[in-house]
Design a protein around this motif. Sequence first.
Motif, PDB file in Angstrom:
ATOM      1  N   THR A 174       0.825  -1.211   0.000  1.00 54.57           N
ATOM      2  CA  THR A 174       0.000   0.000   0.000  1.00 54.57           C
ATOM      3  C   THR A 174       0.856   1.255   0.000  1.00 54.57           C
ATOM      4  OG1 THR A 174      -0.155  -0.127   2.420  1.00 54.57           O
ATOM      5  CG2 THR A 174      -1.932  -1.143   1.135  1.00 54.57           C
ATOM      6  N   ASP A 175       2.125   1.150   0.476  1.00 54.17           N
ATOM      7  CA  ASP A 175       2.994   2.330   0.474  1.00 54.17           C
ATOM      8  C   ASP A 175       3.549   2.605  -0.925  1.00 54.17           C
ATOM      9  OD1 ASP A 175       4.514   0.022   0.486  1.00 54.17           O
ATOM     10  OD2 ASP A 175       5.895   0.653   2.071  1.00 54.17           O
ATOM     11  N   TRP A 176       4.059   1.564  -1.570  1.00 51.59           N
ATOM     12  CA  TRP A 176       4.603   1.699  -2.913  1.00 51.59           C
ATOM     13  C   TRP A 176       4.070   0.550  -3.779  1.00 51.59           C
ATOM     14  CZ3 TRP A 176       7.180   6.028  -4.121  1.00 51.59           C
ATOM     15  CH2 TRP A 176       7.800   6.742  -3.092  1.00 51.59           C
ATOM     16  N   PRO A 177       2.815   0.572  -4.174  1.00 55.34           N
ATOM     17  CA  PRO A 177       2.307  -0.519  -5.022  1.00 55.34           C
ATOM     18  C   PRO A 177       3.016  -0.583  -6.367  1.00 55.34           C
ATOM     19  CG  PRO A 177       0.718   1.282  -4.886  1.00 55.34           C
ATOM     20  CD  PRO A 177       1.781   1.571  -3.875  1.00 55.34           C
ATOM     21  N   SER A 178       3.422   0.586  -6.877  1.00 61.36           N
ATOM     22  CA  SER A 178       4.164   0.668  -8.138  1.00 61.36           C
ATOM     23  C   SER A 178       5.382   1.553  -7.919  1.00 61.36           C
ATOM     24  CB  SER A 178       3.314   1.279  -9.260  1.00 61.36           C
ATOM     25  OG  SER A 178       2.147   0.539  -9.493  1.00 61.36           O
ATOM     26  N   HIS A 179       6.466   1.241  -8.611  1.00 56.96           N
ATOM     27  CA  HIS A 179       7.616   2.132  -8.582  1.00 56.96           C
ATOM     28  C   HIS A 179       7.300   3.371  -9.426  1.00 56.96           C
ATOM     29  CE1 HIS A 179      11.693   3.692  -9.057  1.00 56.96           C
ATOM     30  NE2 HIS A 179      12.011   2.939  -8.013  1.00 56.96           N
TER      31      HIS A 179
ATOM     32  N   ILE B  27       6.733  -3.363 -13.808  1.00 57.37           N
ATOM     33  CA  ILE B  27       5.390  -3.066 -14.296  1.00 57.37           C
ATOM     34  C   ILE B  27       4.552  -2.527 -13.139  1.00 57.37           C
ATOM     35  CG2 ILE B  27       5.472  -4.744 -16.156  1.00 57.37           C
ATOM     36  CD1 ILE B  27       3.860  -6.626 -14.285  1.00 57.37           C
ATOM     37  N   PRO B  28       3.404  -1.923 -13.413  1.00 57.13           N
ATOM     38  CA  PRO B  28       2.569  -1.390 -12.329  1.00 57.13           C
ATOM     39  C   PRO B  28       2.098  -2.474 -11.361  1.00 57.13           C
ATOM     40  CG  PRO B  28       1.908  -0.467 -14.451  1.00 57.13           C
ATOM     41  CD  PRO B  28       2.882  -1.560 -14.749  1.00 57.13           C
ATOM     42  N   ASN B  29       1.983  -2.081 -10.105  1.00 58.03           N
ATOM     43  CA  ASN B  29       1.421  -2.919  -9.032  1.00 58.03           C
ATOM     44  C   ASN B  29       2.186  -4.216  -8.808  1.00 58.03           C
ATOM     45  OD1 ASN B  29      -0.564  -0.977  -8.660  1.00 58.03           O
ATOM     46  ND2 ASN B  29      -2.026  -2.005 -10.000  1.00 58.03           N
ATOM     47  N   ALA B  30       3.500  -4.182  -9.055  1.00 51.68           N
ATOM     48  CA  ALA B  30       4.318  -5.394  -8.914  1.00 51.68           C
ATOM     49  C   ALA B  30       5.391  -5.278  -7.838  1.00 51.68           C
ATOM     50  CB  ALA B  30       4.977  -5.724 -10.250  1.00 51.68           C
ATOM     51  N   GLU B  31       5.380  -4.201  -7.054  1.00 51.02           N
ATOM     52  CA  GLU B  31       6.486  -4.010  -6.116  1.00 51.02           C
ATOM     53  C   GLU B  31       6.568  -5.092  -5.044  1.00 51.02           C
ATOM     54  OE1 GLU B  31       9.022  -1.115  -6.467  1.00 51.02           O
ATOM     55  OE2 GLU B  31       8.116  -2.127  -8.178  1.00 51.02           O
ATOM     56  N   HIS B  32       5.435  -5.687  -4.704  1.00 51.76           N
ATOM     57  CA  HIS B  32       5.474  -6.730  -3.676  1.00 51.76           C
ATOM     58  C   HIS B  32       6.169  -7.988  -4.168  1.00 51.76           C
ATOM     59  CE1 HIS B  32       2.054  -7.780  -6.166  1.00 51.76           C
ATOM     60  NE2 HIS B  32       1.935  -8.956  -5.559  1.00 51.76           N
ATOM     61  N   TRP B  33       6.280  -8.149  -5.497  1.00 51.09           N
ATOM     62  CA  TRP B  33       6.984  -9.299  -6.057  1.00 51.09           C
ATOM     63  C   TRP B  33       8.466  -9.020  -6.266  1.00 51.09           C
ATOM     64  CZ3 TRP B  33       2.318  -9.158  -9.628  1.00 51.09           C
ATOM     65  CH2 TRP B  33       1.366 -10.116  -9.257  1.00 51.09           C
ATOM     66  N   ARG B  34       8.829  -7.792  -6.592  1.00 58.11           N
ATOM     67  CA  ARG B  34      10.192  -7.525  -7.039  1.00 58.11           C
ATOM     68  C   ARG B  34      11.206  -7.634  -5.900  1.00 58.11           C
ATOM     69  NH1 ARG B  34      12.390  -3.451  -9.611  1.00 58.11           N
ATOM     70  NH2 ARG B  34      11.275  -1.799  -8.520  1.00 58.11           N
TER      71      ARG B  34
ATOM     72  N   TYR C 234      15.906   0.211 -11.085  1.00 56.51           N
ATOM     73  CA  TYR C 234      15.516   0.670  -9.750  1.00 56.51           C
ATOM     74  C   TYR C 234      15.048  -0.482  -8.865  1.00 56.51           C
ATOM     75  CZ  TYR C 234      15.525   5.054 -12.322  1.00 56.51           C
ATOM     76  OH  TYR C 234      15.901   6.113 -13.114  1.00 56.51           O
ATOM     77  N   ASP C 235      15.588  -0.529  -7.661  1.00 55.18           N
ATOM     78  CA  ASP C 235      15.158  -1.508  -6.656  1.00 55.18           C
ATOM     79  C   ASP C 235      13.789  -1.136  -6.104  1.00 55.18           C
ATOM     80  OD1 ASP C 235      17.542  -2.861  -6.897  1.00 55.18           O
ATOM     81  OD2 ASP C 235      18.439  -2.038  -5.075  1.00 55.18           O
ATOM     82  N   PRO C 236      13.055  -2.104  -5.544  1.00 55.03           N
ATOM     83  CA  PRO C 236      11.805  -1.767  -4.846  1.00 55.03           C
ATOM     84  C   PRO C 236      12.098  -0.827  -3.679  1.00 55.03           C
ATOM     85  CG  PRO C 236      12.067  -4.144  -5.098  1.00 55.03           C
ATOM     86  CD  PRO C 236      13.357  -3.535  -5.496  1.00 55.03           C
ATOM     87  N   ILE C 237      11.319   0.203  -3.557  1.00 58.31           N
ATOM     88  CA  ILE C 237      11.620   1.248  -2.574  1.00 58.31           C
ATOM     89  C   ILE C 237      11.492   0.741  -1.148  1.00 58.31           C
ATOM     90  CG2 ILE C 237      10.830   3.502  -1.704  1.00 58.31           C
ATOM     91  CD1 ILE C 237      10.184   4.192  -4.649  1.00 58.31           C
ATOM     92  N   ASP C 238      10.566  -0.185  -0.891  1.00 59.25           N
ATOM     93  CA  ASP C 238      10.399  -0.662   0.486  1.00 59.25           C
ATOM     94  C   ASP C 238      11.597  -1.453   0.977  1.00 59.25           C
ATOM     95  OD1 ASP C 238       9.504  -3.856   0.571  1.00 59.25           O
ATOM     96  OD2 ASP C 238       9.127  -2.882  -1.340  1.00 59.25           O
TER      97      ASP C 238
END
Length: 469
Positions: A137-142, A366-373, A448-452
């Motif tokens: 929810t904080d960074w769903p997309s980069h 891609i959008p909404n993929a940060e939880h996977w990356r 770019y790495d996932p921000i979380d």
Amino acid sequence: MTQTQPVQTIPAPHPAPTTVPTAGQPYEYRRAPLVEPDWTRFPGWRHVTRDQWENAQWQRVNCVKNIKQLRTVLGDLVDDSFYDDLATDQAALATMSMLVPPQMLNTMVPFAPMTTEAFLADPIRRYMIPVASDRRTDWPSHPYATRDSLHEHDMWVAEGLTHRYPTKVLAELLSTCPQYCGHCTRMDLVGNSTPTVDKLKLTLKPVDRYDAHIAYLKGHPGVRDVVVSGGDVANVPWRNLESYLMRLLEIETIRDIRLATKALMGLPQHWLQPDVVEGLERVARTAARRGVNLALHTHVNHAQSLTPLVAKATQTALDVGVRDVRNQGVLMRGVNATAPDLLDLCFALQGEAGILPYYFYMCDMIPNAEHWRVPVWHAQQLQHDIMGYLPGYATPRIVCDVPFVGKRWVHMLTEYDRERGISYWTKNYRTSIESADLEALNKRYAYYDPIDTLPETGQKWWADHRADG
């Protein structure tokens, strides 16, 4: 006078320890033969026979395409909270519509009681049937995520034909698959539109699209390698696919053909159909006669996905003359991004299913993929941790597919700002859209790495950057 020899004292042996201490190995290999899970454990498939299960048409007709159908299969094994979570995701977050063959659903929670908690935790479910609570929810997309993150559409030289590398092309024959993965890198084209993504469409008739591909390849003898994909080639009517492949084999400069099909794992029944097997043999014999390497490339992300039917389909392809069957997986948090998960998968692929571990890609931006990356440093650590266990020829390379650059081993970056999660990469060739760019080979390209996953200072920098932007 006789000299006295010095008396030699033999030290008494140390008492043998009662137990021998051992540090063990970070990973302990245990062979795990493949097992086909019992599909009748699901209420909706309680009366499905083996003949039905092994029939490709039955599998296609009974794919799960919506929440109502999933309820029918699972019955009361999963409670309403899961379906509410799924409905939220499909309404506002999902970039792919739901399409899960029975074969794939059957590999979720395969050997334990099915509960809501077990289903939520299952690695196959996490990428095939994503729910809203999976996503961040904080960074769903980069901030730099895009729907065509690799710019494949920008590099089309004919509809569906991407010329990205100097000697290789990607041929997208169609925009559908037998199954839709939540993390699909071609989410801008593949599958049905969702509330989040209005998909692009292929506009030419297939025959005209294929003619354009063949004409381009005949006019560009520097291309020697064609990846035939989509979508998934398992959705191309076999007669049409065989015709396309035979036309490729008539081009003297083509030396490698790779058929991309996740369905080898997701719908192995397709690759066991007599007409497909016989047709594949005709293509393989023609390829061998011409000295062309013909391979199948599939996409398996977790050892649970491998069953005896997958191994049978793989062996059948090899038996009829396909030179290699290789796997290209994707690294994803919550699915396989640990060394034991990757090693379990690779041993199952190579040792039990006859599939060569080839690549693991970092999940694309891609959008909404940060939880996977995963961040680059994590991928580098995984490459380190899996070395030395597998045979060298079956040790997969972990790669980052850098926009405008292409696949790079994860240790090939030239600079890495770990605080802000920005890595910089260089390349040694021009893509089809850079033929006039004299500086293309001198530039540095960012990933770019996932921000979380960043330290607090890095997350704050991106939060400020987002506010400023």
